[in-house]
Design an enzyme around this catalytic site. Structure first.
Site, PDB file in Angstrom:
ATOM      1  N   ARG A   1       0.844  -1.203   0.000  1.00 25.62           N
ATOM      2  CA  ARG A   1       0.000   0.000   0.000  1.00 25.62           C
ATOM      3  C   ARG A   1       0.877   1.251   0.000  1.00 25.62           C
ATOM      4  O   ARG A   1       1.495   1.590   1.005  1.00 25.62           O
ATOM      5  CB  ARG A   1      -0.939   0.012   1.211  1.00 25.62           C
ATOM      6  CG  ARG A   1      -1.803   1.278   1.280  1.00 25.62           C
ATOM      7  CD  ARG A   1      -2.998   1.147   2.204  1.00 25.62           C
ATOM      8  NE  ARG A   1      -2.656   1.082   3.611  1.00 25.62           N
ATOM      9  CZ  ARG A   1      -3.539   1.195   4.609  1.00 25.62           C
ATOM     10  NH1 ARG A   1      -4.830   1.384   4.329  1.00 25.62           N
ATOM     11  NH2 ARG A   1      -3.161   1.105   5.866  1.00 25.62           N
TER      12      ARG A   1
ATOM     13  N   ASP B   1      -3.940   3.411  14.285  1.00 23.69           N
ATOM     14  CA  ASP B   1      -3.072   3.910  13.230  1.00 23.69           C
ATOM     15  C   ASP B   1      -3.530   5.317  12.887  1.00 23.69           C
ATOM     16  O   ASP B   1      -4.325   5.918  13.612  1.00 23.69           O
ATOM     17  CB  ASP B   1      -3.041   2.975  12.016  1.00 23.69           C
ATOM     18  CG  ASP B   1      -4.356   2.932  11.248  1.00 23.69           C
ATOM     19  OD1 ASP B   1      -5.290   3.689  11.578  1.00 23.69           O
ATOM     20  OD2 ASP B   1      -4.451   2.132  10.294  1.00 23.69           O
TER      21      ASP B   1
END
Length: 537
Positions: free
Chosen positions: A162, A451
């Site tokens: 990603r 996160d």
């Protein structure tokens, strides 16, 4: 060469990645595509303002033919047909990469985005680790002498990398005097160094694409893919991409996004935490009806979240694409059995709902949760070792019909805004930002894996509550700048007592100062990580 690297050796072996040929490829990507990227980012702001004034989003009338059309994405390669368990986590340091590859998951989302602090050293180390993993040479020896190597007794997880979102720059790479596009640096270095090796391994260059807000942004990625494959002499369609539907405007363009990427598309993912962040961001000044309750009380069974996930499954399967579930934030704690037991129960319930809805697989954030997710999807798909199905593409969900109003029914979340929730938001925002500034993009806080997305929700809720003068249900007080400043100071002192003076002065005090600035500012900051990035070396 018009490209310059401010620090050509941030870590050992960096020269293996920052080769003249790789940098020339990055320069070519930037020259060809940065201008369109800049135009698309400007278009985001224009659309956001228009939507905020009306409080409305809708499906695009100009793409009705795409939604009505009878088309499908390219058939999945063998390595991506079974995605029932996906492990997420950063690709640096090497120890975490090895643990993810060895986890037993079918897929590893190797993250250079929300679970990774984009220090220049982390960026280069991530690419090195992914190249070494593809070559079968990735290893690590800890300071205590413990050795970590890739397992040979079972398959490794298939890597889906990603890159950063379109908005993020890379300040260590300058091209004609401007910062390179972080997404193109991440993709370009990975593709250049790893693609051909992955193909020889029977896999390929596979990607998760984050933070997109429109099908035109997906079109740009498709143009990048077409050019990159031609440039390296790789057959068209070798790249496969899964798009995270983690912004509210993208939820209205799922068909269109898949259509733009159809020769390279693998599926869509329900990126739940960024999706909630996007709703707050998009409608932050559109009125009280768009104020979400405390983050902990927003559940996936809320009607507006059910509308989003069910539409995603239906759209994907109609187009022959995989529908990937989101990440349950709870994680086990090996030192606290009761915490671990609760985590397993919550993850099992979450994954059971997704499997029964028709998702083809889902995410976990900790290796200990891989067996639980595997077991849940095995119960629906059958054991892959005993002839079970690899996915649920045959589950078409024709009964699902989702309207724009259902996607925007934020009030269906229920719940309340409380001082306890406000305190938690400020605590998490500071604690996460501090760890991010220290170089670690994923951290466990109170047995939840936080996160960037969850930190973004936390600080955005505070800004929105100040703007709307939200009344706290447990105290009766309105949320004011003064109250936020007072609670932030208290939570910052609490963190000081928990982490010690050296860590506090190095990371937590700057983090608190940053959070204070963006929460109390009259102007909303689109991404917390953008100003935080300027504090990194």
């Amino acid at each position: 060469m018009a490209i310059t690297v401010t620090d050509p050796r941030p870590i050992d072996r960096a020269e293996e990645i920052l080769t003249p040929e790789a940098l020339a490829f990055i320069e070519e990507l930037h020259t060809r595509f940065a201008g369109t990227r800049n135009e698309l980012l400007a278009a985001r702001a224009v659309k956001r303002q228009r939507v905020a004034e009306t409080g409305k989003l809708d499906f695009l009338p100009e793409t009705q033919d795409v939604r009505d059309g009878d088309w499908k994405v390219a058939e999945a390669p063998a390595a991506l047909r079974d995605r029932r368990v996906e492990m997420t986590g950063p690709a640096s340091p090497a120890k975490m990469a090895i643990n993810a590859l060895n986890s037993g998951a079918k897929i590893w989302l190797a993250d250079l985005e929300d679970a990774s602090t984009p220090t220049w050293g982390n960026v280069i180390d991530s690419i090195l680790n992914l190249r070494d993993a593809a070559n079968g040479t990735l290893s690590h020896t800890s300071a205590e002498g413990k050795e970590y190597t890739l397992r040979t007794d079972a398959p490794l997880a298939v890597v889906v990398a990603r890159p950063r979102g379109w908005h993020f720059p890379e300040k260590h790479v300058m091209i004609d005097g401007e910062r390179a596009v972080g997404a193109l640096v991440d993709f370009g270095l990975h593709f250049f160094h790893v693609a051909k090796r992955l193909i020889l391994n029977g896999q390929g260059p596979y990607y998760y694409l984050p933070k997109m807000e429109s099908h035109l942004e997906a079109r740009l990625w498709n143009e990048v893919f077409v050019f990159a494959q031609d440039h390296l002499g790789i057959p068209q369609g070798t790249i496969r991409a899964t798009v995270l539907i983690e912004t509210i405007p993208a939820a209205f363009e799922m068909d269109e996004i898949l259509y733009e990427l159809r020769d390279h598309a693998s599926g869509l993912n329900a990126g739940r935490w960024d999706y909630l962040f996007s709703i707050i961001k998009y409608f932050r000044d559109a009125g009280e009806q768009f104020v979400l309750p405390d983050r902990a009380s927003v559940v996936m069974t809320a009607p507006f979240m059910r509308a989003y996930t069910e539409l995603l499954v239906k759209t994907c399967h109609r187009r022959g694409a995989f529908a990937m579930g989101g990440m349950a934030a709870v994680i086990p704690n090996r030192k606290q059995p009761e915490v671990t037991e609760a985590a397993f129960a919550k993850v099992r319930a979450d994954k059971t709902r997704e499997a029964n809805d028709g998702f083809d697989g889902s995410w976990v954030a900790h290796p200990d949760l891989v067996p639980t997710c595997q077991e849940v999807f095995d119960a629906v798909l059958g054991d892959p070792k005993k002839g079970g199905r690899p996915n649920q593409l045959d589950k078409q969900r024709p009964e699902v019909s989702v309207t724009a109003d259902q996607l925007l029914d934020i009030a269906s979340a229920g719940g309340q805004v409380t001082e306890a929730g406000l305190r938690l938001n400020l605590y998490v925002a500071v604690a996460y930002t501090a760890v991010w500034l220290s170089g670690n993009g994923a951290v466990a806080i109170h047995n939840l894996m936080e996160d960037a997305a969850t930190a973004e929700i936390s600080r955005s809720q505070v800004w929105q509550q100040i703007r709307n003068k939200s009344v706290l249900a447990d105290t009766g007080h309105p949320v004011t700048r003064e109250l936020v400043e007072e609670i932030l100071a208290e939570e910052t002192e609490r963190l000081r007592s928990e982490v010690g003076e050296e860590a506090f002065m190095g990371y937590y005090e700057p983090a608190s100062h940053l959070i204070k600035g963006i929460c109390l500012s009259e102007d909303y900051t689109d991404f917390l990580t953008t100003p935080a990035y300027e504090l990194l070396d």
